[in-house]
Design a protein around this motif. Structure first.
Motif, PDB file in Angstrom:
ATOM      1  N   UNK A  26       0.829  -1.213   0.000  1.00 56.28           N
ATOM      2  CA  UNK A  26       0.000   0.000   0.000  1.00 56.28           C
ATOM      3  C   UNK A  26       0.862   1.261   0.000  1.00 56.28           C
ATOM      4  N   UNK A  27       0.320   2.297  -0.613  1.00 53.12           N
ATOM      5  CA  UNK A  27       0.980   3.612  -0.654  1.00 53.12           C
ATOM      6  C   UNK A  27       0.105   4.628   0.072  1.00 53.12           C
ATOM      7  N   UNK A  53       2.803  -1.808  15.276  1.00 55.30           N
ATOM      8  CA  UNK A  53       3.064  -1.860  13.838  1.00 55.30           C
ATOM      9  C   UNK A  53       3.162  -3.302  13.363  1.00 55.30           C
ATOM     10  N   UNK A  54       2.573  -3.547  12.192  1.00 54.18           N
ATOM     11  CA  UNK A  54       2.663  -4.882  11.595  1.00 54.18           C
ATOM     12  C   UNK A  54       4.070  -5.132  11.054  1.00 54.18           C
ATOM     13  N   UNK A  55       4.888  -4.100  11.000  1.00 56.02           N
ATOM     14  CA  UNK A  55       6.221  -4.263  10.404  1.00 56.02           C
ATOM     15  C   UNK A  55       7.247  -4.796  11.403  1.00 56.02           C
ATOM     16  N   UNK A  56       6.795  -5.034  12.637  1.00 52.49           N
ATOM     17  CA  UNK A  56       7.654  -5.690  13.632  1.00 52.49           C
ATOM     18  C   UNK A  56       6.941  -6.938  14.145  1.00 52.49           C
ATOM     19  N   UNK A  57       7.744  -7.944  14.522  1.00 54.35           N
ATOM     20  CA  UNK A  57       7.197  -9.113  15.213  1.00 54.35           C
ATOM     21  C   UNK A  57       7.754  -9.097  16.629  1.00 54.35           C
ATOM     22  N   UNK A  58       7.029  -9.744  17.545  1.00 50.01           N
ATOM     23  CA  UNK A  58       7.456  -9.738  18.942  1.00 50.01           C
ATOM     24  C   UNK A  58       7.233 -11.125  19.547  1.00 50.01           C
ATOM     25  N   UNK A  59       8.192 -11.552  20.374  1.00 54.24           N
ATOM     26  CA  UNK A  59       8.027 -12.824  21.092  1.00 54.24           C
ATOM     27  C   UNK A  59       7.165 -12.585  22.322  1.00 54.24           C
ATOM     28  N   UNK A  60       6.095 -13.356  22.445  1.00 49.78           N
ATOM     29  CA  UNK A  60       5.178 -13.169  23.571  1.00 49.78           C
ATOM     30  C   UNK A  60       5.734 -13.760  24.863  1.00 49.78           C
ATOM     31  N   UNK A  61       6.880 -14.481  24.799  1.00 44.81           N
ATOM     32  CA  UNK A  61       7.511 -15.010  26.019  1.00 44.81           C
ATOM     33  C   UNK A  61       8.635 -14.101  26.511  1.00 44.81           C
ATOM     34  N   UNK A  62       9.627 -13.817  25.643  1.00 46.37           N
ATOM     35  CA  UNK A  62      10.796 -13.052  26.112  1.00 46.37           C
ATOM     36  C   UNK A  62      10.750 -11.586  25.700  1.00 46.37           C
ATOM     37  N   UNK A  68      -1.652   0.297  12.028  1.00 44.74           N
ATOM     38  CA  UNK A  68      -0.458  -0.515  12.190  1.00 44.74           C
ATOM     39  C   UNK A  68       0.284  -0.642  10.859  1.00 44.74           C
ATOM     40  N   UNK A  69      -0.112   0.219   9.879  1.00 44.74           N
ATOM     41  CA  UNK A  69       0.384   0.025   8.510  1.00 44.74           C
ATOM     42  C   UNK A  69       1.594   0.887   8.141  1.00 44.74           C
ATOM     43  N   UNK A  70       1.979   1.814   9.021  1.00 44.97           N
ATOM     44  CA  UNK A  70       3.129   2.717   8.796  1.00 44.97           C
ATOM     45  C   UNK A  70       2.974   3.614   7.567  1.00 44.97           C
ATOM     46  N   UNK A  71       1.729   3.859   7.113  1.00 43.26           N
ATOM     47  CA  UNK A  71       1.543   4.741   5.954  1.00 43.26           C
ATOM     48  C   UNK A  71       1.802   6.208   6.310  1.00 43.26           C
ATOM     49  N   UNK A  72       1.618   6.570   7.596  1.00 40.73           N
ATOM     50  CA  UNK A  72       1.963   7.949   7.979  1.00 40.73           C
ATOM     51  C   UNK A  72       3.474   8.182   7.828  1.00 40.73           C
ATOM     52  N   UNK A  73       4.272   7.225   8.254  1.00 43.63           N
ATOM     53  CA  UNK A  73       5.726   7.377   8.099  1.00 43.63           C
ATOM     54  C   UNK A  73       6.089   7.449   6.608  1.00 43.63           C
ATOM     55  N   UNK A  74       5.411   6.626   5.801  1.00 47.28           N
ATOM     56  CA  UNK A  74       5.705   6.622   4.359  1.00 47.28           C
ATOM     57  C   UNK A  74       5.378   7.980   3.732  1.00 47.28           C
ATOM     58  N   UNK A 126       8.957  16.204  12.520  1.00 45.15           N
ATOM     59  CA  UNK A 126       8.999  17.453  13.293  1.00 45.15           C
ATOM     60  C   UNK A 126       8.024  17.433  14.470  1.00 45.15           C
ATOM     61  N   UNK A 127       7.145  16.471  14.537  1.00 43.73           N
ATOM     62  CA  UNK A 127       6.158  16.385  15.618  1.00 43.73           C
ATOM     63  C   UNK A 127       6.033  14.915  16.016  1.00 43.73           C
ATOM     64  N   UNK A 128       5.637  14.664  17.272  1.00 46.16           N
ATOM     65  CA  UNK A 128       5.557  13.260  17.700  1.00 46.16           C
ATOM     66  C   UNK A 128       4.499  12.453  16.948  1.00 46.16           C
ATOM     67  N   UNK A 129       4.883  11.240  16.594  1.00 40.08           N
ATOM     68  CA  UNK A 129       3.950  10.275  15.984  1.00 40.08           C
ATOM     69  C   UNK A 129       3.808   9.124  16.967  1.00 40.08           C
ATOM     70  N   UNK A 130       2.580   8.926  17.446  1.00 42.43           N
ATOM     71  CA  UNK A 130       2.338   7.907  18.467  1.00 42.43           C
ATOM     72  C   UNK A 130       1.538   6.756  17.884  1.00 42.43           C
ATOM     73  N   UNK A 131       2.179   5.613  17.728  1.00 40.44           N
ATOM     74  CA  UNK A 131       1.499   4.414  17.203  1.00 40.44           C
ATOM     75  C   UNK A 131       0.945   3.650  18.401  1.00 40.44           C
TER      76      UNK A 131
END
Ligand code: NAD
Length: 250
Positions: free
Chosen positions: A76-77, A123-132, A102-108, A114-119
């Motif tokens: 997506x664009x 973001x779907x562009x990162x994965x995370x381990x639910x244990x560690x 969660x699509x990071x289109x604002x960053x794109x 110049x101003x804070x961006x609060x997600x």
């Protein structure tokens, strides 16, 4: 568009914007609760976003990984509305951009320099381990899915992996939420765009902004629970109205 909405935004030196899935539908990413939303078409799909179900059900995780692999966010664009908000930031009038997306289109589109961006929902562009808690780029995990791993595990502790996004039952990051609350409380205009405003705590930022003295402007095709407290409500397509509303065109 009502002239009032445009005047309110044009006269404001500090605007805080809250965006939801509706700003990205014109970029080809379906929302959840709109007329063509994923959950409107298939209410059972909401279970995919429940943390307990995700942890307990391997079949659900296999389906979730297939969905991430094919997610429209990878191609997506940003559309005219994302660009209009980036332009507001370049004008120096954006106090903060709070997004549930969660699509990071604002960053794109160039937001967040110049101003804070609060997600607030990650973001779907990162994965995370639910244990560690280890975070890794999603593209690396999707490469493993593409190579045949149906339910990829953490390479350090073998824990269950998920996109680094907030599912029902998961707490939001406290620091991000606090920053969002400050941005809502410290603006002259609070512009809520493309959100059904049904999910707390983020929806609660609207009355917080209102009680703090901001004029609330809502841009959403369907009614929201906060329309009555808004100074202006616009039902027009977001991608058509945002460029005019924030003064980047017209
Ligand atoms: P939602 O699906 O609950 O509501 C979206 C709203 O936008 C609907 O009321 C719909 O009528 C409106 N809308 C859609 N397209 C529009 C358009 N072009 N013009 C005007 N209005 C339009 O979305 P939400 O409130 O953001 O809550 C859903 C949650 O799901 C969010 O927390 C978000 O994290 C996640 N989500 C994100 C994406 C994404 O990143 N693009 C996509 C789907 C869901």
């Amino acid at each position: 568009m009502t002239t009032d909405a445009r005047t309110l935004v044009a006269d404001a030196r500090r605007v805080t914007v809250l965006t939801g899935a509706g700003i990205s539908t014109a970029s080809g990413i379906p929302d959840f609760r709109g007329p063509n939303g994923l959950w409107t078409a298939n209410p059972g799909a909401a279970r995919m976003f429940d943390i307990d179900a995700y942890l307990a059900d391997r079949d659900l995780r296999v389906q979730a990984w297939r969905n991430r692999h094919e997610h429209p966010a990878w191609t997506a664009q940003p559309n005219a509305a994302h660009h209009a908000i980036a332009d507001l930031e370049r004008q120096g009038r954006l106090r903060g951009l709070i997004t549930q997306n969660i699509d990071e289109l604002h960053q794109a589109a160039g937001s967040g320099t110049h101003a804070p961006l609060m997600e607030v929902h990650g973001s779907i562009k990162r994965a995370m381990c639910l244990s560690c808690g280890r975070r890794v780029p999603m593209v690396d995990v999707l490469a493993r899915v593409g190579a045949g791993e149906e339910d990829p595990r953490c390479e350090v502790c073998h824990g269950i992996l998920k996109s680094d996004t907030i599912s029902f039952g998961q707490a939001l990051d406290r620091a991000t939420l606090l920053a969002a609350a400050e941005a809502a409380a410290e603006c002259e205009v609070f512009l809520a765009v493309g959100s059904s405003l049904r999910v707390n705590p983020v929806a609660g930022l609207v009355p917080l902004a209102h009680e703090s003295g901001a004029a609330v402007v809502i841009v959403n095709a369907e009614p929201t629970p906060y329309d009555a407290l808004a100074a202006a409500v616009l039902r027009d397509p977001i991608e058509a109205v945002l460029p005019t509303l924030v003064g980047s065109e017209g």
